[in-house]
Design a protein around this motif. Structure first.
Motif, PDB file in Angstrom:
ATOM      1  N   GLN A  46      -5.576  -5.535 -15.010  1.00 21.90           N
ATOM      2  CA  GLN A  46      -5.048  -5.291 -14.431  1.00 21.90           C
ATOM      3  C   GLN A  46      -5.262  -3.445 -14.997  1.00 21.90           C
ATOM      4  O   GLN A  46      -4.071  -3.555 -14.437  1.00 21.90           O
ATOM      5  N   GLU A  47      -6.133  -3.560 -15.079  1.00 20.28           N
ATOM      6  CA  GLU A  47      -6.102  -1.756 -15.141  1.00 20.28           C
ATOM      7  C   GLU A  47      -7.795  -1.638 -13.912  1.00 20.28           C
ATOM      8  O   GLU A  47      -8.783  -1.893 -14.649  1.00 20.28           O
ATOM      9  N   LEU A  48      -8.288  -1.191 -12.956  1.00 21.41           N
ATOM     10  CA  LEU A  48      -8.835  -1.142 -12.630  1.00 21.41           C
ATOM     11  C   LEU A  48      -9.072   0.541 -12.501  1.00 21.41           C
ATOM     12  O   LEU A  48      -8.537   1.010 -11.745  1.00 21.41           O
ATOM     13  N   ASN A  49     -10.614   1.235 -12.057  1.00 24.23           N
ATOM     14  CA  ASN A  49     -10.956   2.622 -11.784  1.00 24.23           C
ATOM     15  C   ASN A  49     -11.662   2.053 -10.884  1.00 24.23           C
ATOM     16  O   ASN A  49     -13.230   2.003 -10.999  1.00 24.23           O
ATOM     17  N   ILE A  50     -11.916   2.154  -9.397  1.00 19.67           N
ATOM     18  CA  ILE A  50     -13.155   2.784  -8.441  1.00 19.67           C
ATOM     19  C   ILE A  50     -12.786   3.661  -7.720  1.00 19.67           C
ATOM     20  O   ILE A  50     -13.599   3.407  -6.476  1.00 19.67           O
ATOM     21  N   SER A  51     -12.900   4.991  -8.773  1.00 19.35           N
ATOM     22  CA  SER A  51     -13.202   6.435  -7.666  1.00 19.35           C
ATOM     23  C   SER A  51     -13.938   6.357  -7.441  1.00 19.35           C
ATOM     24  O   SER A  51     -15.324   6.177  -8.327  1.00 19.35           O
ATOM     25  N   ASN A  52     -14.625   7.942  -6.133  1.00 21.40           N
ATOM     26  CA  ASN A  52     -15.598   7.720  -6.416  1.00 21.40           C
ATOM     27  C   ASN A  52     -16.564   7.472  -5.726  1.00 21.40           C
ATOM     28  O   ASN A  52     -17.833   6.755  -5.921  1.00 21.40           O
ATOM     29  N   ASN A  53     -16.592   6.364  -4.701  1.00 21.94           N
ATOM     30  CA  ASN A  53     -17.383   5.537  -4.113  1.00 21.94           C
ATOM     31  C   ASN A  53     -17.434   4.983  -3.084  1.00 21.94           C
ATOM     32  O   ASN A  53     -17.965   4.439  -2.276  1.00 21.94           O
ATOM     33  N   HIS A  54     -16.557   6.095  -2.476  1.00 19.11           N
ATOM     34  CA  HIS A  54     -16.732   6.383  -0.735  1.00 19.11           C
ATOM     35  C   HIS A  54     -16.472   4.622   0.301  1.00 19.11           C
ATOM     36  O   HIS A  54     -17.106   4.367   0.811  1.00 19.11           O
ATOM     37  N   LEU A  55     -15.506   4.430  -0.432  1.00 19.31           N
ATOM     38  CA  LEU A  55     -14.559   3.233   0.201  1.00 19.31           C
ATOM     39  C   LEU A  55     -14.756   3.093   1.427  1.00 19.31           C
ATOM     40  O   LEU A  55     -13.995   2.875   2.299  1.00 19.31           O
ATOM     41  N   GLY A  56     -13.622   4.838   1.990  1.00 23.76           N
ATOM     42  CA  GLY A  56     -13.241   4.924   3.584  1.00 23.76           C
ATOM     43  C   GLY A  56     -11.717   4.223   3.585  1.00 23.76           C
ATOM     44  O   GLY A  56     -11.831   2.996   3.267  1.00 23.76           O
ATOM     45  N   THR A  57     -11.874   3.975   5.177  1.00 21.79           N
ATOM     46  CA  THR A  57     -10.477   4.043   5.704  1.00 21.79           C
ATOM     47  C   THR A  57     -10.769   2.077   5.588  1.00 21.79           C
ATOM     48  O   THR A  57     -10.175   1.265   5.353  1.00 21.79           O
ATOM     49  N   GLU A  58     -11.633   1.438   5.887  1.00 21.90           N
ATOM     50  CA  GLU A  58     -11.882   0.013   5.786  1.00 21.90           C
ATOM     51  C   GLU A  58     -11.736  -0.405   4.175  1.00 21.90           C
ATOM     52  O   GLU A  58     -11.262  -1.550   3.759  1.00 21.90           O
ATOM     53  N   GLY A  59     -12.006  -0.299   3.333  1.00 20.79           N
ATOM     54  CA  GLY A  59     -12.468  -0.396   1.739  1.00 20.79           C
ATOM     55  C   GLY A  59     -10.808   0.023   1.533  1.00 20.79           C
ATOM     56  O   GLY A  59     -10.203  -0.866   1.042  1.00 20.79           O
ATOM     57  N   ALA A  60     -10.026   1.241   2.315  1.00 28.26           N
ATOM     58  CA  ALA A  60      -8.633   1.289   2.071  1.00 28.26           C
ATOM     59  C   ALA A  60      -7.674   0.270   2.422  1.00 28.26           C
ATOM     60  O   ALA A  60      -6.894  -0.428   2.307  1.00 28.26           O
ATOM     61  N   GLU A  61      -8.192  -0.543   3.353  1.00 32.76           N
ATOM     62  CA  GLU A  61      -7.257  -0.904   4.155  1.00 32.76           C
ATOM     63  C   GLU A  61      -7.349  -2.432   3.498  1.00 32.76           C
ATOM     64  O   GLU A  61      -6.825  -3.383   3.324  1.00 32.76           O
ATOM     65  N   ALA A  62      -8.906  -2.936   2.808  1.00 34.37           N
ATOM     66  CA  ALA A  62      -8.899  -4.350   1.919  1.00 34.37           C
ATOM     67  C   ALA A  62      -8.120  -4.238   0.705  1.00 34.37           C
ATOM     68  O   ALA A  62      -7.356  -5.457   0.560  1.00 34.37           O
ATOM     69  N   ILE A  63      -8.175  -2.389   0.424  1.00 38.63           N
ATOM     70  CA  ILE A  63      -7.282  -2.900  -0.993  1.00 38.63           C
ATOM     71  C   ILE A  63      -4.781  -2.556  -0.761  1.00 38.63           C
ATOM     72  O   ILE A  63      -4.607  -3.346  -1.619  1.00 38.63           O
ATOM     73  N   ALA A  64      -5.544  -1.639   0.236  1.00 37.43           N
ATOM     74  CA  ALA A  64      -3.606  -2.199   0.863  1.00 37.43           C
ATOM     75  C   ALA A  64      -3.411  -4.145   1.185  1.00 37.43           C
ATOM     76  O   ALA A  64      -2.132  -3.792   0.679  1.00 37.43           O
ATOM     77  N   SER A  65      -4.519  -4.459   1.532  1.00 37.41           N
ATOM     78  CA  SER A  65      -3.622  -5.853   2.045  1.00 37.41           C
ATOM     79  C   SER A  65      -3.651  -6.900   0.793  1.00 37.41           C
ATOM     80  O   SER A  65      -2.483  -7.717   0.570  1.00 37.41           O
ATOM     81  N   LEU A  66      -4.193  -6.365  -0.384  1.00 38.72           N
ATOM     82  CA  LEU A  66      -3.924  -6.989  -1.767  1.00 38.72           C
ATOM     83  C   LEU A  66      -2.577  -6.603  -1.968  1.00 38.72           C
ATOM     84  O   LEU A  66      -1.268  -7.244  -3.269  1.00 38.72           O
ATOM     85  N   LEU A  67      -2.442  -4.875  -1.955  1.00 42.57           N
ATOM     86  CA  LEU A  67      -1.306  -4.239  -2.641  1.00 42.57           C
ATOM     87  C   LEU A  67      -0.165  -4.889  -1.840  1.00 42.57           C
ATOM     88  O   LEU A  67       1.097  -5.220  -2.753  1.00 42.57           O
ATOM     89  N   LEU A  68       0.215  -4.951  -0.694  1.00 44.46           N
ATOM     90  CA  LEU A  68       1.105  -5.466   0.074  1.00 44.46           C
ATOM     91  C   LEU A  68       1.532  -7.135  -0.165  1.00 44.46           C
ATOM     92  O   LEU A  68       2.822  -6.809  -0.415  1.00 44.46           O
ATOM     93  N   ASP A  69       0.594  -7.551  -0.395  1.00 50.04           N
ATOM     94  CA  ASP A  69       0.560  -8.980  -0.614  1.00 50.04           C
ATOM     95  C   ASP A  69       0.823  -9.230  -2.191  1.00 50.04           C
ATOM     96  O   ASP A  69       1.598 -10.312  -2.783  1.00 50.04           O
ATOM     97  N   ASN A  70       0.838  -8.529  -2.895  1.00 52.34           N
ATOM     98  CA  ASN A  70       1.357  -8.528  -4.843  1.00 52.34           C
ATOM     99  C   ASN A  70       1.188  -9.807  -4.757  1.00 52.34           C
ATOM    100  O   ASN A  70       0.742 -10.532  -5.870  1.00 52.34           O
ATOM    101  N   ALA A  71      -0.541  -9.515  -4.702  1.00 54.25           N
ATOM    102  CA  ALA A  71      -1.517 -10.645  -4.566  1.00 54.25           C
ATOM    103  C   ALA A  71      -2.471 -10.360  -6.111  1.00 54.25           C
ATOM    104  O   ALA A  71      -3.327 -11.586  -6.103  1.00 54.25           O
ATOM    105  N   SER A  72      -2.713  -9.797  -7.086  1.00 54.50           N
ATOM    106  CA  SER A  72      -3.041  -9.343  -8.551  1.00 54.50           C
ATOM    107  C   SER A  72      -2.199  -8.716  -9.321  1.00 54.50           C
ATOM    108  O   SER A  72      -0.946  -8.697  -9.458  1.00 54.50           O
ATOM    109  N   TYR A  73      -2.478  -9.542 -10.350  1.00 52.91           N
ATOM    110  CA  TYR A  73      -1.911  -8.196 -11.657  1.00 52.91           C
ATOM    111  C   TYR A  73      -2.393  -6.782 -12.375  1.00 52.91           C
ATOM    112  O   TYR A  73      -1.586  -6.764 -13.446  1.00 52.91           O
TER     113      TYR A  73
END
Length: 398
Positions: A125-152
C-alpha cells in the motif's frame, strides 16, 4: 531448501548465461497463475533463487523481514537487478504493506520491475522509490500502473527522480482518473511552469489525492496560477506543499483566489517563495472568506510587519476561519537590516474556532510578529504601545 526449479519459468527468469546476453531486457514479471507458480515456495526461497539467477548478492535484511508489514531497504545499493529480485519475491507476498527503496539507483529498469510486480501484488500500500534516477521511462511505467488503477497503493513517493516535462505529462494524465493514490510526493523533480499547468488540470479532475508535495520544483508564477485554477474545483486535496517554487506575488494571488472557493484544503505550505507584502495581501483575499484552512506556512518570505499584520487581520475578520497556525518565521540574517528580532511561528493559545483571535491568541500573534528590538533583543515600548500590549513582568523595554 525446497525445490525451486519451476519458479523462475513463470516469472520469465533466464538462467545466468541468458541474463548476460540480454543485459537488462528481462523485465517481464508476468505470472500466468501465481497460485500454482508459487505453491510450496516461500518468499525467501524465491528471492534467493532469483538472486542466484540474476547474479546479485542477497540482502539478509529483506529475507528476515518478509513476514513483517514494513521493509526498509533504502540506501542499500540494490541497482536494477537487485530490485528485480525483490520484485519477484513480492509478487505473491501478502504481508508487506510498506516498502522503502529510496536511493538505490534502480533506474527505469527497476521501476518497470516494480510496476509489473504491483499489478500482481495485493498487499503493498505504501511505496517509496525516491532518488532512484527513474527518468522519463521510469515515470511512464509508474504512470501506466496509475492509469489502470492496477495496484493497491495509496501512498507513493517519487521525489528526486530527474523527471522532466515528458514525465510530468504522463503522470498528470494518469492521475486524472486514478482513484487509489491519496498521498503523492513529487518534490525535487525539476517541474517547470508547463508542469504546473498539467498538474493543475490534473487537480481539477482528480477525486482521490489528499496530500500532494510539489516542493523544490520550478513551477514559478504561471505554473502556480494554473495550480490555483485546478484547486478551485478540487474537492479532495487536504495538504499541499509548494515551498521552494519561486511562485512570487502572482502565485500568491492565484492561491488566494482559489482559497475563496476551495472547501477541502486544510494545510498549505508556500515557504521560501519570494512573496512580499503585496503578495501576502493578495493571499489575504482568500483568507478573509475561507472556512477550512487550518495551517498556513510562509516561512522565509520577505515579509515585514505590514504583511504580517495583514495576514492576522484577514483571519480575524473572518468569523468562519478555522486557522490555528501561521508560520512566517525567517532566518535571522535576513532580518538584521530591518532590526526585527523574530517573525516566528504563531499558534493559537485558545480555541480559535470558538473565538477567533481574541485575548491570548491575538496577543501571542502580534507580539511575535512585531517584536522590534534594541541591542539586547527586547521589544521597544513604543512598538508594544502601538499594538496595545503591556510589557510582561521582567520584560525590558526602551
Amino acid at each position: 531448501m525446497s525445490d525451486t526449479s519451476e519458479s523462475p519459468e513463470p516469472l520469465s527468469l533466464p538462467d545466468a548465461s541468458a541474463e548476460k546476453a540480454t543485459q537488462g531486457s528481462d523485465t517481464d514479471l508476468e505470472v500466468k497463475d501465481p497460485g500454482k507458480a508459487f505453491a510450496g515456495v516461500t518468499g525467501a526461497e524465491l528471492y534467493l533463487e532469483a538472486c542466484r539467477l540474476l547474479e546479485v548478492v542477497p540482502v539478509s535484511h529483506f529475507t528476515q523481514n518478509l513476514a513483517k508489514p514494513c521493509i526498509n531497504l533504502s540506501h542499500h545499493g540494490l541497482g536494477p537487478r537487485g530490485v528485480k529480485a525483490i520484485a519477484i519475491a513480492l509478487v505473491s507476498n501478502a504481508t508487506v504493506t510498506r516498502l522503502e527503496l529510496e536511493d538505490n539507483c534502480i533506474l527505469a529498469e527497476g521501476a518497470i520491475c516494480i510496476a509489473e510486480m504491483l499489478r500482481e501484488n495485493c498487499s503493498l500500500q505504501e511505496l517509496n522509490i525516491s532518488n532512484n534516477h527513474l527518468g522519463t521511462e521510469g515515470a511512464e511505467a509508474i504512470a501506466s500502473l496509475l492509469l489502470d488503477n492496477a495496484s493497491y497503493l495509496y501512498a507513493l513517493q517519487l521525489s528526486g527522480n530527474n523527471f522532466g516535462e515528458e514525465a510530468v505529462s504522463c503522470l498528470a494524465e494518469a492521475l486524472m482518473g486514478n482513484y487509489q493514490v491519496k498521498k503523492l510526493d513529487l518534490s525535487h523533480n525539476e517541474f517547470s511552469e508547463k508542469g504546473g499547468r498539467l498538474l493543475g488540470q490534473m487537480l481539477a479532475s482528480n477525486t482521490a489525492l489528499e496530500i500532494l508535495d510539489l516542493s523544490w520544483n520550478h513551477l514559478k508564477r504561471k505554473g502556480t496560477a494554473a495550480l490555483g485554477t485546478g484547486l478551485r474545483g478540487n474537492g479532495a486535496l487536504k495538504i499541499l506543499n509548494l515551498s521552494w517554487n519561486s511562485i512570487g506575488n502572482e502565485g500568491a494571488q492565484a492561491l488566494g483566489e482559489a482559497l475563496k472557493v476551495n472547501s477541502t484544503l486544510v494545510h498549505l505550505d508556500i515557504s521560501n517563495n519570494q512573496i512580499n507584502n503585496e503578495g501576502a495581501k493578495k493571499l489575504c483575499r482568500g483568507l478573509e472568506v475561507n472556512g477550512k484552512l487550518e495551517v498556513l506556512k510562509m516561512a522565509n518570505n520577505p515579509l515585514t510587519v505590514e504583511g504580517a499584520t495583514a495576514l492576522v487581520i484577514s483571519v480575524r475578520k473572518n468569523p468562519s476561519s478555522m486557522m490555528a497556525e501561521i508560520n512566517i518565521s525567517v532566518r535571522a540574517y535576513v532580518l538584521e537590516s530591518l532590526q526585527v528580532h523574530t517573525l516566528y511561528i504563531f499558534r493559537s493559545c485558545i480555541d480559535p474556532r470558538a473565538a477567533p483571535f481574541q485575548n491570548c491568541f491575538e496577543t501571542c500573534c502580534l507580539l511575535q510578529l512585531h517584536t522590534v528590538t534594541n541591542k539586547n533583543g527586547s521589544p521597544s515600548r513604543s512598538q508594544m504601545e502601538i499594538l496595545g500590549l503591556q510589557p510582561s513582568s521582567g520584560e525590558r523595554c526602551l
